[in-house]
Design an enzyme around this catalytic site. Structure first.
Site, PDB file in Angstrom:
ATOM      1  N   ASP A  97       0.854  -0.926   0.028  1.00 21.71           N
ATOM      2  CA  ASP A  97       0.020   0.095  -0.049  1.00 21.71           C
ATOM      3  C   ASP A  97       0.996   1.308   0.112  1.00 21.71           C
ATOM      4  OD1 ASP A  97       1.055  -0.482   2.649  1.00 21.71           O
ATOM      5  OD2 ASP A  97      -0.652   0.720   3.632  1.00 21.71           O
ATOM      6  N   GLU A 114       0.110  -0.950   5.823  1.00 18.42           N
ATOM      7  CA  GLU A 114       1.341  -0.559   6.600  1.00 18.42           C
ATOM      8  C   GLU A 114       0.927   1.001   6.841  1.00 18.42           C
ATOM      9  OE1 GLU A 114       5.332   1.049   7.763  1.00 18.42           O
ATOM     10  OE2 GLU A 114       4.230   1.727   5.952  1.00 18.42           O
TER      11      GLU A 114
END
Lengths: 474, 474
Positions: free
Chosen positions: A100, A167
């Site tokens: 991400d 994250e």
């Protein structure tokens, strides 16, 4: 043992393919913090899963459940667990990365479309959101595996992967997953060491290994009094004003030189001895490096070792702002009814949120009592995390040092980071093994900023470095 | 001399007509601070002008030019100047009021539509934006004149009017107009005294005359360092942080008890002697009055005289907020690059912005030097105004005291206000005559707040009071 020369040559020969792979990844706007992009994060998980399977990794998409965000229930993107090899005679290495990214749009000030990888031939930069944080490093592992798969070469280690898609949004769901998979029968059983490539060199010149991170204790102190905002003409000097009391307290937390004034907080930390100072002195770093990245001549000291220790091995306290006061432009004569000061302490061992919390609360309450005010005080800790320091003489680090020497022809800077990468501590504590942070990108990559980039040289040499590390650690 | 009994009876007999007049005025949303309502302010000027002409006032709409707001050029609403009488043997009294209002909408929390006057029979309240601030008092004058006009009674004084439509937005253009019209040949030539009805009683029980207002010196102090916001993990304890320096300075301006710590600022103000303290002691006011309006038991003292003097005859310093720091909800680990603290000092005679300014600047610069920081400091005064105190034994006040006694059967509280009404000083300085503040509404009218109201009793008795004042001052 060094990596096979054929592998190193293969990386150079396949540069364009590898860059195309990064371009394909960057093109998926997998912004975990934007609810409207959640399907793109899931799409990115599937894309990466296919990439891994195509180079021989046995994978499983792990459902992490849902989260509530902005009033809606959103599926969390799955984590990808992978494995290659079950040889009892080999070491087992777990690698971690995330797929991400931070939000980005041209209106933020990007020079180019952030989700189109732009190859700047003049500077050698690969510009695009996620290029350095953390799609480049994740694909570095895929590139390494591709050579082994195509050439039917067995890896020198048993490999385990853990790639997540949250994250940038607090690694939602990951702690529980790592906890479960670290138990007997889990995917991470038997892991001997961990390698995370998700940070940066100290500068733009010298590779680094990172063996420490600061922790965090984030506080919100709220001072309240009147039932509503008051007019300073009518009420000024008739009532206790919450802002006056809050500012008084905030002014007693840290001095201009960065020293924390809360008794006991600094005392927890040891004094650096000459041996330790040598580590900082040896780092490829200068005062002008920090002043260049801050954009002004504002370093706390002209002594490089002091400044580096300030970032890496001393705690810091920063005042972030005030919620509830007048924060607009212009002049408003308000007495705010309820104001909340935000500050955080970056922690170093042996400090933990649990250890400093009573010191912070006691001091603030004592100082508040001295004000003899009728305002009310509330102290909240918004979040916290422990600091982390690894043994940089462990074989895991020694392997990375040799690998760096072989690829870059120089020894890496041994760094500690001033910020946090919470997953590091999760792996260190759940698995009880050494964790190595092995960065691919440079200090000026602009990970969470506009015009994020990964230098082409770092992508290719970094791919070689990750591969070589697997041979050296074997 | 008291007002004619027929006039007093006429007010009671015409209560419904007068309330309808107020309802018609409230129905025009003359919000001067909202560009999209500017035509309504102009409509209000024309409406009021017609009301004045219908009761025999010779008027002129004075064009005040234009203003730039939100990038567009807007016409300023005209001021209305009026006159009745040129008798050299009579005193000439200038009355002031304003026909613009503060913004209001039901979504702000009003219980009823703010631009529909609601007559609450149970409480006797007339609820609507502008009812008390300042359409009620302005129409009080119109009501007074209506009786004289309908009954062909000459006024006991020469009357001059000045009604403006920008009071809630800095009285744009008024200073220049008053300056021009105060000169020989101007509309205000020969004015002997001024009466302004645009403030409130101290409480809900006792009429008041106001003879003092505090001034203001509003400051913005900006501390800057890095070229952009920094991450506290990476930069905490490596650079000088502007927030730390700003908070240190803001913490040295005032203590929790409201004492101003800038040397020399308090020293300018005289100590109240026993005679002066008696004025405050005699006011119909209690600590519970202030705590009720603040909504919490937070008075600085349990001594009513101290608290009243804190509001009326001592300076105050309030910290309003910070621009440029993190002001949202949640936790953000930012080191803001440039932060501006806002504070203001309410001034009392003989303090003026000019007198306190060098004290403020010198002190802040000295304290900033002591921080030994590399941050940069800038001090700006955003705006200021002088305090005002009138002679409350002047015949203008004596007339208002007698009028109050005749209408309410008690002597008025003699008050000073903690806030500012800048036009008061404009009239006092331009005309060089005594200015009287003769409020119509009560302390709980909620002038700038939701559910603004004027009690029906105050509207009617206030109309009688304004009329009686003209007879007593004659």
């Amino acid at each position: 043992m060094p990596a096979p020369p054929e592998f190193l040559k293969y990386v150079d020969d396949n540069a364009n393919n590898f860059i195309q792979r990064l371009a394909d990844a960057v093109a998926i706007p997998s912004i975990s913090g934007d609810a409207s992009r959640r399907q793109d994060v899931i799409k990115m998980a599937n894309w990466l899963n296919n990439q891994l399977k195509a180079v021989g990794v046995t994978t499983e998409l792990k459902d992490l459940g849902t989260e509530q965000i902005e009033g809606q229930t959103l599926p969390l993107p799955p984590a990808i667990l992978g494995r290659i090899g079950e040889d009892k005679n080999k070491k087992t290495i777990l690698v971690y990365g995330h797929f991400d990214v931070q939000p980005a749009s041209k209106s933020d000030g990007w020079d180019t479309e952030p989700f189109t990888l732009v190859r700047d031939e003049a500077t050698g930069r690969l510009v695009g959101r996620g290029s350095s944080d953390d799609k480049g490093p994740v694909l570095g592992w895929v590139n390494v595996l591709q050579w082994h798969y195509e050439n039917k070469k067995e890896l020198p280690v048993n490999l385990r992967c853990c790639f997540e898609g949250m994250e940038e949004s607090g690694s939602e769901g990951l702690d529980e997953l790592v906890g479960r998979e670290s138990k007997p029968g889990g995917w991470f059983e038997g892991v001997d060491a961990v390698c995370i490539s998700d940070n940066y060199w100290l500068n733009t010149r010298t590779p680094a290994l990172t063996y420490g991170l600061r922790g965090l204790a984030y506080y919100k102190i709220t001072v309240s009094g009147p039932a509503r905002d008051l007019h300073s003409g009518v009420f000024g000097r008739t009532v206790y004003e919450p802002m006056t009391d809050l500012i008084a307290i905030m002014g007693k937390l840290v001095d201009s030189q960065g020293r924390i004034l809360i008794p006991g907080v600094e005392d927890l930390v040891s004094i650096a001895d000459e041996d330790e100072k040598k580590i900082y002195a040896s780092l490829d770093y200068s005062i002008s490096d920090i002043e260049e990245s801050a954009g002004a001549p504002i370093a706390l000291s002209s002594d490089k070792v002091e400044v580096l220790m300030g970032r890496m091995r001393y705690p810091s306290l920063s005042l972030h702002g005030i919620e509830g006061a007048f924060s607009g432009v212009g002049a408003k004569t308000v007495i705010p009814a309820k104001v909340s000061g935000k500050f955080s302490i970056r922690l170093v061992p042996p400090q933990t949120p649990k250890l400093v919390d009573p010191l912070v609360r006691q001091y603030i309450q004592d100082e508040f009592s001295k004000l003899k005010t009728k305002s009310k005080l509330e102290i909240e800790d918004l979040h916290g995390g422990k600091p982390w320091v690894a043994d940089h003489n462990h074989w895991n680090f020694e392997a990375a040092k040799r690998a760096t020497w072989e690829i870059y022809g120089k020894l890496p800077d041994l760094t500690r980071e001033g910020g946090s990468i919470p997953v590091t501590l999760t792996f260190a504590e759940s698995l009880g093994v050494n964790v190595l942070l092995l960065p691919m990108g440079r200090g000026d990559d602009g990970a969470h900023s506009t015009n994020e980039k990964l230098d082409k040289a770092n992508y290719l040499q970094g791919t070689k470095l990750l591969g070589t590390y697997l041979y050296e650690v074997a």
